[in-house]
Design a protein around this motif. Sequence first.
Motif, PDB file in Angstrom:
ATOM      1  N   PRO A 473       1.577 118.222  72.971  1.00 41.63           N
ATOM      2  CA  PRO A 473       2.367 117.013  73.277  1.00 41.63           C
ATOM      3  C   PRO A 473       3.656 116.947  72.468  1.00 41.63           C
ATOM      4  CG  PRO A 473       0.061 116.487  72.883  1.00 41.63           C
ATOM      5  CD  PRO A 473       0.234 117.902  72.458  1.00 41.63           C
ATOM      6  N   LEU A 474       4.706 116.432  73.109  1.00 41.64           N
ATOM      7  CA  LEU A 474       5.988 116.225  72.427  1.00 41.64           C
ATOM      8  C   LEU A 474       6.086 114.825  71.835  1.00 41.64           C
ATOM      9  CD1 LEU A 474       8.389 117.947  75.005  1.00 41.64           C
ATOM     10  CD2 LEU A 474       7.479 118.887  72.880  1.00 41.64           C
ATOM     11  N   ASP A 475       5.346 113.871  72.407  1.00 43.12           N
ATOM     12  CA  ASP A 475       5.387 112.485  71.932  1.00 43.12           C
ATOM     13  C   ASP A 475       4.016 112.112  71.360  1.00 43.12           C
ATOM     14  OD1 ASP A 475       5.740 109.840  71.419  1.00 43.12           O
ATOM     15  OD2 ASP A 475       6.156 109.226  73.488  1.00 43.12           O
ATOM     16  N   PRO A 476       3.886 112.030  70.037  1.00 43.19           N
ATOM     17  CA  PRO A 476       2.583 111.721  69.444  1.00 43.19           C
ATOM     18  C   PRO A 476       2.096 110.304  69.746  1.00 43.19           C
ATOM     19  CG  PRO A 476       4.291 111.704  67.760  1.00 43.19           C
ATOM     20  CD  PRO A 476       4.947 112.216  69.022  1.00 43.19           C
ATOM     21  N   ARG A 477       2.973 109.463  70.306  1.00 48.22           N
ATOM     22  CA  ARG A 477       2.600 108.072  70.581  1.00 48.22           C
ATOM     23  C   ARG A 477       2.152 107.863  72.026  1.00 48.22           C
ATOM     24  NH1 ARG A 477       8.249 105.618  69.029  1.00 48.22           N
ATOM     25  NH2 ARG A 477       8.755 107.388  70.352  1.00 48.22           N
ATOM     26  N   GLU A 478       2.088 108.924  72.797  1.00 48.51           N
ATOM     27  CA  GLU A 478       1.729 108.782  74.215  1.00 48.51           C
ATOM     28  C   GLU A 478       0.305 108.250  74.369  1.00 48.51           C
ATOM     29  OE1 GLU A 478       1.270 111.646  78.123  1.00 48.51           O
ATOM     30  OE2 GLU A 478       2.864 112.083  76.669  1.00 48.51           O
ATOM     31  N   LYS A 479       0.108 107.473  75.417  1.00 43.22           N
ATOM     32  CA  LYS A 479      -1.177 106.839  75.686  1.00 43.22           C
ATOM     33  C   LYS A 479      -2.262 107.893  75.982  1.00 43.22           C
ATOM     34  CE  LYS A 479      -3.219 103.676  79.107  1.00 43.22           C
ATOM     35  NZ  LYS A 479      -2.941 102.884  80.339  1.00 43.22           N
ATOM     36  N   ASP A 480      -3.462 107.649  75.454  1.00 46.15           N
ATOM     37  CA  ASP A 480      -4.642 108.499  75.702  1.00 46.15           C
ATOM     38  C   ASP A 480      -4.399 109.970  75.355  1.00 46.15           C
ATOM     39  OD1 ASP A 480      -6.047 106.304  76.663  1.00 46.15           O
ATOM     40  OD2 ASP A 480      -5.422 106.633  78.732  1.00 46.15           O
ATOM     41  N   LEU A 481      -3.652 110.222  74.292  1.00 47.16           N
ATOM     42  CA  LEU A 481      -3.280 111.600  73.956  1.00 47.16           C
ATOM     43  C   LEU A 481      -4.482 112.486  73.631  1.00 47.16           C
ATOM     44  CD1 LEU A 481      -0.635 113.009  74.028  1.00 47.16           C
ATOM     45  CD2 LEU A 481      -0.344 112.607  71.589  1.00 47.16           C
ATOM     46  N   PRO A 482      -5.493 112.011  72.890  1.00 44.88           N
ATOM     47  CA  PRO A 482      -6.641 112.894  72.622  1.00 44.88           C
ATOM     48  C   PRO A 482      -7.310 113.382  73.914  1.00 44.88           C
ATOM     49  CG  PRO A 482      -6.668 111.013  71.139  1.00 44.88           C
ATOM     50  CD  PRO A 482      -5.587 110.741  72.149  1.00 44.88           C
ATOM     51  N   LYS A 483      -7.429 112.486  74.899  1.00 44.14           N
ATOM     52  CA  LYS A 483      -8.061 112.873  76.162  1.00 44.14           C
ATOM     53  C   LYS A 483      -7.253 113.957  76.863  1.00 44.14           C
ATOM     54  CE  LYS A 483      -7.360 110.408  79.849  1.00 44.14           C
ATOM     55  NZ  LYS A 483      -7.368 109.316  80.841  1.00 44.14           N
ATOM     56  N   TRP A 484      -5.921 113.764  76.935  1.00 43.57           N
ATOM     57  CA  TRP A 484      -5.086 114.732  77.648  1.00 43.57           C
ATOM     58  C   TRP A 484      -4.984 116.057  76.887  1.00 43.57           C
ATOM     59  CZ3 TRP A 484      -4.544 113.881  82.474  1.00 43.57           C
ATOM     60  CH2 TRP A 484      -4.460 112.579  82.962  1.00 43.57           C
ATOM     61  N   THR A 485      -4.996 115.984  75.561  1.00 40.45           N
ATOM     62  CA  THR A 485      -4.954 117.212  74.770  1.00 40.45           C
ATOM     63  C   THR A 485      -6.211 118.041  74.992  1.00 40.45           C
ATOM     64  OG1 THR A 485      -3.605 116.091  73.078  1.00 40.45           O
ATOM     65  CG2 THR A 485      -4.696 118.123  72.433  1.00 40.45           C
ATOM     66  N   ALA A 486      -7.361 117.360  75.076  1.00 46.22           N
ATOM     67  CA  ALA A 486      -8.606 118.069  75.322  1.00 46.22           C
ATOM     68  C   ALA A 486      -8.612 118.724  76.694  1.00 46.22           C
ATOM     69  CB  ALA A 486      -9.794 117.104  75.181  1.00 46.22           C
ATOM     70  N   ARG A 487      -8.076 118.010  77.691  1.00 49.75           N
ATOM     71  CA  ARG A 487      -8.044 118.553  79.053  1.00 49.75           C
ATOM     72  C   ARG A 487      -7.044 119.694  79.184  1.00 49.75           C
ATOM     73  NH1 ARG A 487      -8.146 113.213  82.868  1.00 49.75           N
ATOM     74  NH2 ARG A 487      -7.441 114.729  84.424  1.00 49.75           N
ATOM     75  N   ALA A 488      -6.027 119.699  78.296  1.00 47.59           N
ATOM     76  CA  ALA A 488      -5.005 120.750  78.346  1.00 47.59           C
ATOM     77  C   ALA A 488      -5.478 122.044  77.725  1.00 47.59           C
ATOM     78  CB  ALA A 488      -3.737 120.271  77.657  1.00 47.59           C
ATOM     79  N   ALA A 489      -6.509 121.956  76.869  1.00 43.31           N
ATOM     80  CA  ALA A 489      -6.912 123.117  76.072  1.00 43.31           C
ATOM     81  C   ALA A 489      -7.230 124.341  76.922  1.00 43.31           C
ATOM     82  CB  ALA A 489      -8.115 122.755  75.217  1.00 43.31           C
ATOM     83  N   LYS A 490      -7.909 124.145  78.051  1.00 48.47           N
ATOM     84  CA  LYS A 490      -8.324 125.314  78.836  1.00 48.47           C
ATOM     85  C   LYS A 490      -7.174 125.972  79.593  1.00 48.47           C
ATOM     86  CE  LYS A 490      -9.771 122.597  82.885  1.00 48.47           C
ATOM     87  NZ  LYS A 490     -10.913 122.287  83.778  1.00 48.47           N
ATOM     88  N   PHE A 491      -6.001 125.330  79.606  1.00 47.81           N
ATOM     89  CA  PHE A 491      -4.849 125.913  80.305  1.00 47.81           C
ATOM     90  C   PHE A 491      -3.848 126.570  79.344  1.00 47.81           C
ATOM     91  CE2 PHE A 491      -6.266 122.342  82.982  1.00 47.81           C
ATOM     92  CZ  PHE A 491      -6.518 123.026  84.162  1.00 47.81           C
ATOM     93  N   ASN A 492      -4.059 126.417  78.023  1.00 48.89           N
ATOM     94  CA  ASN A 492      -3.069 126.921  77.060  1.00 48.89           C
ATOM     95  C   ASN A 492      -3.407 128.321  76.546  1.00 48.89           C
ATOM     96  OD1 ASN A 492      -1.244 124.810  77.092  1.00 48.89           O
ATOM     97  ND2 ASN A 492      -2.485 123.598  75.651  1.00 48.89           N
TER      98      ASN A 492
END
Length: 492
Positions: A473-492
Amino acid sequence: DEEFALCPPIISMGGDGAMLDIGFQNLSRLMMSGKPIRVIVLDTQVYSNTGGQACTSGFTGQVSDMAWYGSKQHGKTEVRKELALIALAHRGVYVHQSSQASASHLMAGVLKGLQKRRPALFNIYTPCPVEHGLADDVAQHAARLALESRAFPFLTFDPDAGPTYADQLSLEGNPSLDDPWPTYTLNYVDAAGAEQALELPVTIADWAATEGRFKQHFTEVPAEKWHDGMVPFHEFLALPADDREGKAPYVLALAKDRTLRRLAVTREIVALAEERQRFWSQLRQLAGLEVAPAVRDLVSKSLEAEFEARSAELRAGYEAQMAALKASYPAQMARQLATALLERAGGSAAVAELLASLPPSPNGASAPAAAPTPGATVAPSAPAPAPVPVAAPAAAAAPAAAAVADDDEMALEAWIDSARCTTCNECIKLNKKMFAYNADKQAYIKDPRAGTFAQLVTAAEHCPVSIIHPGTPLDPREKDLPKWTARAAKFN
């Protein structure tokens, strides 16, 4: 109840007419039951069971005096009913509003709703070729235009997602979330026969102009009758009411030879656009994506008052320090000067007397030593010992610096394996400012800051060949960031 939960009933309603036949009161009872009832509404925006007659919950009808954001009944205008908002008012109902404009958004929300142990409402926009005046094979395109023009925005309301409406309501799936409308490129041929392109917003008028039910609200203006008072529709909407006098809104269309046409637009379509923009703003406010002007003013006043109080406190402390410094600085400088003269003069009674007469140093130093006798050699003062470094803070600083370095090293840039792109349009439809096609019609990330990290992850999940890598993420203040970071893991 157990059998009911294992095999919940599904009620399907075709169009607004059928929905009104079952009655809002009965529908409310179903949603208030707390049972896992699934209600599916195929929303055509007209009375499908009475030959396309207008209804107050739809956009329009087939009679000339209809207001395009509702209908006129008994001399007054009724603003269209929003089934999704009615369901949201029950607070315990899972609501998914979608269409065939995005099959991935439609199916993901339906599958999630079917797993809920609570009532679920699926409101699906369903273009009706016969009643909307469309060709038989353009229903998906019509649904896409309705989505992009904000005529029928997507939303998902999940009561289990958090304690507030901002947590529970998601507008993901709508293109260009932060803009009034998405934009598109209109390619045309100018009078000289050269290829040209215009970047334009997809407004309500652009959507309505493609459907036969709105044809009485658009009139083609021949090129020889174009005049300076004609204003593009989106610019006309931005004008204050007084400045609209003498102006005529229009939208652009393509002739068969791909030259530009101008279609004059009636004020009813202007009213529809204003109503849909208000509704879009209200949804954004509920989802926590927009701050209402009244709330912004209230917060601004509170922050301004806090800032003024803190500023006054800092100013008072600064002025006190300056006053103390001004009072002590001359004597301090005189003492330092006298000390230097005494050392260099090899002992001088006059300088020693001057030094003794000065007030004590403001830093709390003891009185000056007795002046040396004349002729004596004054030993140069020993240099002050260097301060001993404190081990603990120094030891703590190193890991902190290392942690920052590690964070920088772990940051991943978003990217697309463009060579494998199938040109499916999923990411482009999601956000045309973030994603774009290169010269080979293959997707790449145009500007990762032009959208949210959630959109990057959503695009990665929708990509049929899994070539989108969201990065970090570029914006640490984005809403629900832990959820989206977890979902992004398998694509990185």
